[in-house]
Scaffold this active site. Structure first.
Site, PDB file in Angstrom:
ATOM      1  N   SER A 104     -11.309  -0.064   2.624  1.00  0.00           N
ATOM      2  CA  SER A 104     -10.593  -0.531   3.815  1.00  0.00           C
ATOM      3  C   SER A 104      -9.965   0.667   4.521  1.00  0.00           C
ATOM      4  O   SER A 104      -9.165   1.395   3.930  1.00  0.00           O
ATOM      5  CB  SER A 104      -9.515  -1.537   3.424  1.00  0.00           C
ATOM      6  OG  SER A 104     -10.092  -2.666   2.822  1.00  0.00           O
ATOM      7  N   ARG A 134       0.834  -1.200   0.000  1.00  0.00           N
ATOM      8  CA  ARG A 134       0.000   0.000   0.000  1.00  0.00           C
ATOM      9  C   ARG A 134       0.875   1.260   0.000  1.00  0.00           C
ATOM     10  O   ARG A 134       0.581   2.245   0.673  1.00  0.00           O
ATOM     11  CB  ARG A 134      -0.950   0.013   1.199  1.00  0.00           C
ATOM     12  CG  ARG A 134      -1.880  -1.182   1.257  1.00  0.00           C
ATOM     13  CD  ARG A 134      -2.837  -1.229   0.068  1.00  0.00           C
ATOM     14  NE  ARG A 134      -3.682  -2.403   0.144  1.00  0.00           N
ATOM     15  CZ  ARG A 134      -3.372  -3.580  -0.402  1.00  0.00           C
ATOM     16  NH1 ARG A 134      -2.233  -3.724  -1.057  1.00  0.00           N
ATOM     17  NH2 ARG A 134      -4.186  -4.606  -0.299  1.00  0.00           N
ATOM     18  N   GLU A 145      -5.293   3.671   6.410  1.00  0.00           N
ATOM     19  CA  GLU A 145      -4.972   3.513   4.995  1.00  0.00           C
ATOM     20  C   GLU A 145      -5.309   4.758   4.168  1.00  0.00           C
ATOM     21  O   GLU A 145      -4.489   5.194   3.361  1.00  0.00           O
ATOM     22  CB  GLU A 145      -5.682   2.286   4.418  1.00  0.00           C
ATOM     23  CG  GLU A 145      -5.240   1.949   3.015  1.00  0.00           C
ATOM     24  CD  GLU A 145      -5.651   0.546   2.609  1.00  0.00           C
ATOM     25  OE1 GLU A 145      -6.102   0.390   1.465  1.00  0.00           O
ATOM     26  OE2 GLU A 145      -5.520  -0.381   3.420  1.00  0.00           O
TER      27      GLU A 145
END
Length: 384
Positions: free
Chosen positions: A266, A188, A367
């Protein structure tokens, strides 16, 4: 006013009118509907870009909107948390187009413009017989933002199929083509994420394979669901189309549609912990969900953040109006769309992270990207 002074004034106004920024600039823009979390946000200045030539023109523009204000690059708004007031000039890259650049018997290379919807791209490529992106179906957002986060799902990451990214480097005002290695991808993570508002991505190139029997379906329930589609259609093997449909079904069952219940996907990254810590937790929680990280230098396990949140008793909980989703605790949802703010998100985030840490001694990391009022990125603001 004399004829000469009138001519001079008209010439000055004409110059202003033909300024690239003036032609594209919109003021006092409501961005509440331009972020999937539906947070209340108003921007002082927004410029929407529809082709690469506009970028070149803007960068030599002398207007205050470009030269005297901080810039914020905003794509589809699917992975950001916007402030109530944005005092930056927002650049929205919305270029469209999908082009084939090379093809052999085994693979095809395509260039995709930044403004293409990501899920539409995935379904288009699979229907064309171009495979590799099917595991990334139904991820919200635009293609230009995908490399920033190195999006991933069900055992596949964007970097697995990326050839290069074409982007405008704002500090040097130059176009550059970055290979997958130069993008410095991580979990990520990427060079674009670590140096925000530096790269304006205009197109992304992928190498996709043409083999219908080459699939990745071992992650979670994908194999089982995909096999049902294969059996129903009389196939003896799984195809990428079966895998894509299975993932769409699974995600639709677990994840809320942002258009119906605002969210940014998410919210917490799956934490990565040492094998020893994971083994110790297994003695108390034998059902803990974790996946080995084979590329890590040491024995590390990626733990399912959603499982941690659910086991902490927070599935469907949080602090109103920001609550975890009833079917997927990893997703935070906004129950007061276009009214809730960053502060509401921060309050819920801190509460969830604190409860999880007290129970498992594992820290959760946010995130989505936190945007400050001046357009800068808040790495430490309300860190979990």
């Amino acid at each position: 006013m004399t004829l000469v002074s009138r001519l001079e004034r008209n010439a000055h106004l004409a110059t202003q009118t033909h300024s690239p920024a003036d032609a594209l600039l919109r003021h006092a823009v409501d961005l509440s509907h331009h972020n999937t979390m539906a947070l209340a946000c108003s921007a002082d200045a927004v410029i929407t870009l529809h082709d690469e030539a506009q970028i070149d023109a803007l960068m030599v523009d002398k207007t205050a909107a470009i030269k005297e204000r901080p810039l914020l690059i905003l794509s589809g708004g699917s992975n950001v948390l916007l402030p109530t007031k944005l005092d930056a000039t927002v650049l929205q890259p919305m270029m469209r187009g999908i082009n084939v650049v090379a093809q052999t018997d085994s693979y095809i290379d395509i260039e995709v413009m930044a403004g293409e919807n990501w899920h539409d791209l995935v379904t288009y490529t699979v229907h064309q017989g171009w495979y590799g992106l099917e595991n990334l179906a139904l991820i919200p957002g635009l293609t230009g933002a995908a490399p920033v986060q190195n999006i991933g799902a069900y055992g596949v990451q964007l970097e697995d199929h990326l050839l290069y990214v074409r982007a405008y480097h704002l500090p040097t005002q130059t176009w550059q083509q970055l290979s997958a290695a130069q993008c410095q991808f991580g979990y990520r993570d990427s060079i674009f994420k670590r140096t925000p508002n530096t790269w304006l991505i205009s197109r992304v190139a992928f190498r996709l394979h043409l083999h219908e029997t080459q699939v990745k379906a071992s992650y979670g329930d994908v194999q089982t669901v995909a096999q049902r589609y294969a059996d129903a259609q009389g196939y003896r093997y799984l195809t990428p189309a079966h895998v894509m449909q299975a993932i769409i079904d699974i995600r639709q069952q677990k994840l809320p549609n942002p258009k119906q219940l605002p969210n940014c996907g998410s919210f917490f990254q799956n934490p990565i912990i040492p094998q020893a810590q994971f083994t110790a937790l297994q003695t108390t929680y034998p059902d803990i969900v974790g996946y080995p990280m084979p590329d890590a230098p040491d024995a590390m396990i990626k733990v399912a953040a959603g499982w941690l949140i659910e086991q902490a008793g927070l599935k469907g909980g949080g602090i109103a109006p920001i609550m975890t989703h009833q079917q997927q605790a990893l997703v935070l949802t906004n129950h007061q769309p276009y009214q809730a703010t960053q502060n509401d998100v921060a309050t819920a985030q801190h509460h969830i992270a604190q409860v999880v840490y007290e129970k498992f001694a594992i820290r959760l990391s946010r995130e989505p990207v936190w945007i400050n009022a001046d357009g800068s990125i808040g790495y430490d603001e309300h860190a979990a």
